[in-house]
Design a protein around this motif. Structure first.
Motif: not given
Length: 544
Positions: A244-255, A61-66, A97-99
């Motif tokens: 959790q919740g709707p307040w974070l852009d998770r796609a951007l967070l993964r990037q 597997d791949d941590l950056h695209h699991p 924290n950085l992400a």
């Protein structure tokens, strides 16, 4: 994942199967399953570990695209820790924290509200994001003098003053295991339409046992970073980010996570995260029984050693049956005690109630007897227990404390009234100003970093390096009133006391001098002994 199986450890199981197969490696890493060290004096250590040290090949597997075992392991982690989505971190809480900061501040000049006494990784995140920081004053526990988190009222006031803020970031618990209810902060943030981010590096175990405080996710936080290697049994650098919740852009967070984490993550570290989660997930509260028993031995032992005090909230939590740090972690704290209402029982913070030994000296004496604390300040010594602690080891700790008390009993005669004036640790906590005993508050802590203003003006951070031509090197004692041209970070706990462009107050100057004299270790500064400090030329001034 269709069905949650807490007893699974997908990443570890995959690595065990890989080891058993004995495939011949024609891929990185270069140690070739440890074969490079076969026959050497280090073979015993390295060959075993390296048999599990693989890379992204078929089946791992791949941590950056699991899509396989890492995806399953992260889903299991989310179920265990109460998140909607969890991410493995192989660069410690620093990476998380950085992400998070790079996610909520995707453009330079955006505003983030946060307490001043944050970990250096948060300051680095501000620099990378080019963010404007609005610092708010943390609350102070009046008995210990230690800073906890900001009050909800302070967060609300800052959001009202800076409605353009993208998020609020706080640290909970602090390095001493002290905390308060985060739910009011989460409500204030969500009412203003921004996420609450929590550096919960020292609280990965929170919420997993009735004797532990509630975790940040349980209190409504949106993005939470935990150092699984600190208080749970993962390898060093193993951490997790929960959302959790709707307040974070998770796609951007993964990037952003892909930006700040290695493209060659450590599989042993990920496997240790998987195993640490499995231990807690499958055993539940029972995983903490032995560790809590070891802490209880310490508490009972200290009750027979009035020489030492134990840090705890001034009053039991409302509705709590077990006193400080017990199950009612989300209860409303007593009036006036909101700054400090929960204590991690695994962070046993002790001090010499007579004032004869400061924290640095007490730590030194403990280390001489084979007991190695987590850290100390001018008053306290922090002893970090965990689910791996044993009652027998605690007995050895108590024996060492008794020996130290006997060896330094002569110093009691130097106090007003001698040994006859010695108070119990409980009495000492309530010493009033003006009494002859040493005051309970901390004057020089590596954790406290307070401000002159309740809410600071925005401070713009950037990656622009300091120009050496605009700086000079001066004696630390003469730095009050000058502008710092470097960061000075006592470590542990890694809280920058000054950053480049910050004005050095008399208090900060005195604190740095005292920490240096006490033997504190420093990072980031040109002179790690801190005899000198880099400051901006008076004519040049200096900005961050």
């Amino acid at each position: 994942m269709d069905r949650i199986l807490p007893g699974r450890a997908p990443v570890y199981e995959m690595l065990e199967q890989y080891r058993v197969k004995g495939n011949i490696s024609y891929h990185v890493p270069g140690h070739k399953n440890g074969e490079a060290y076969r026959g050497s004096e280090t073979a015993g250590f390295l060959s075993e570990v390296m048999r599990y040290d693989v890379t992204e090949i078929t089946g791992t597997d791949d941590l950056h695209h699991p899509e396989g075992v890492i995806r399953e392991a992260q889903e299991l982690a989310a179920d265990c820790f109460g998140a909607e989505e969890s991410f493995f971190l192989v660069g410690g809480s620093t990476a998380g924290n950085l992400a998070l900061i790079l996610t909520v501040c995707p453009e330079a000049g955006m505003t983030l509200i946060l307490q001043r006494n944050v970990h250096k990784s948060v300051i680095h995140g501000l620099m990378l994001a080019g963010a404007r920081a609005v610092f708010i004053e943390p609350q102070i526990d009046p008995l210990s003098g230690l800073a906890v988190a900001p009050a909800a009222e302070a967060v609300q006031a800052a959001l009202a003053a800076y409605p353009e803020a993208a998020a609020v970031l706080v640290t909970m618990p602090n390095y001493y295991g002290m905390g308060s209810d985060l739910a009011p902060l989460a409500r204030v943030c969500h009412t203003s339409g921004v996420p609450l981010l929590v550096d919960e590096a020292h609280g990965a175990h929170y919420g997993q046992h009735p004797a532990l405080p509630a975790g940040a996710l349980m209190c409504g936080a949106d993005g939470v970073v935990q150092s699984t290697h600190k208080m749970l049994p993962a390898l060093t650098m193993g951490a997790m980010l929960h959302v959790q919740g709707p307040w974070l852009d998770r796609a951007l967070l993964r990037q952003r996570l892909a930006m700040v984490q290695s493209s060659s993550p450590s599989y042993p570290v990920m496997a240790s995260l998987d195993l640490a989660r499995r231990l807690v997930h499958s055993q539940g509260a029972g995983a903490f029984t032995a560790g809590l028993a070891a802490v209880d031995v310490l508490r009972r032992g200290l009750a027979t050693l009035p020489r030492y005090g134990l840090l705890q909230p001034a009053a039991p939590l409302q509705g709590a049956s077990g006193g400080a740090g017990s199950a009612a972690a989300t209860s409303t704290p007593p009036q006036g005690m909101a700054a400090y209402s929960t204590q991690d029982p695994f962070k046993a913070v002790i001090y010499d109630a007579t004032g004869v030994l400061g924290g640095f000296e007490l730590q030194r004496r403990l280390e001489e007897k084979g007991m190695v604390p987590e850290m100390s300040d001018d008053r306290h010594v922090v002893l970090a227990f965990s689910l791996g602690s044993k009652a027998d080891d605690t007995q050895r700790l108590l024996a060492a404390l008794r020996e130290i008390a006997e060896e330094t009993s002569g110093g009691l005669a130097n106090l007003p009234g001698g040994t006859a004036k010695q108070k119990s640790s409980t009495e000492y906590l309530h010493t009033e100003p003006g009494e002859d005993q040493v005051q309970a508050s901390v004057k020089y802590s590596t954790w406290n970093n307070l401000m002159d203003d309740f809410i600071s003006r925005p401070v713009l951070f950037s990656m622009k390096p300091v120009n050496p031509v605009e700086t000079e090197r001066i004696r630390l004692e003469y730095s009050a009133g000058r502008t710092a041209a470097e960061m000075v970070i006592p470590y542990p706990p890694g809280i920058p006391l000054v950053y480049p462009g910050e004005w050095i107050s008399e208090d900060i100057c005195s604190r740095l001098v005292s920490l240096r004299q006490g033997g504190a270790k420093f990072q980031a500064c040109a002179d790690p002994a801190l005899q000198h400090i880099q400051v901006y030329n008076i004519k040049k001034g200096g900005d961050v």
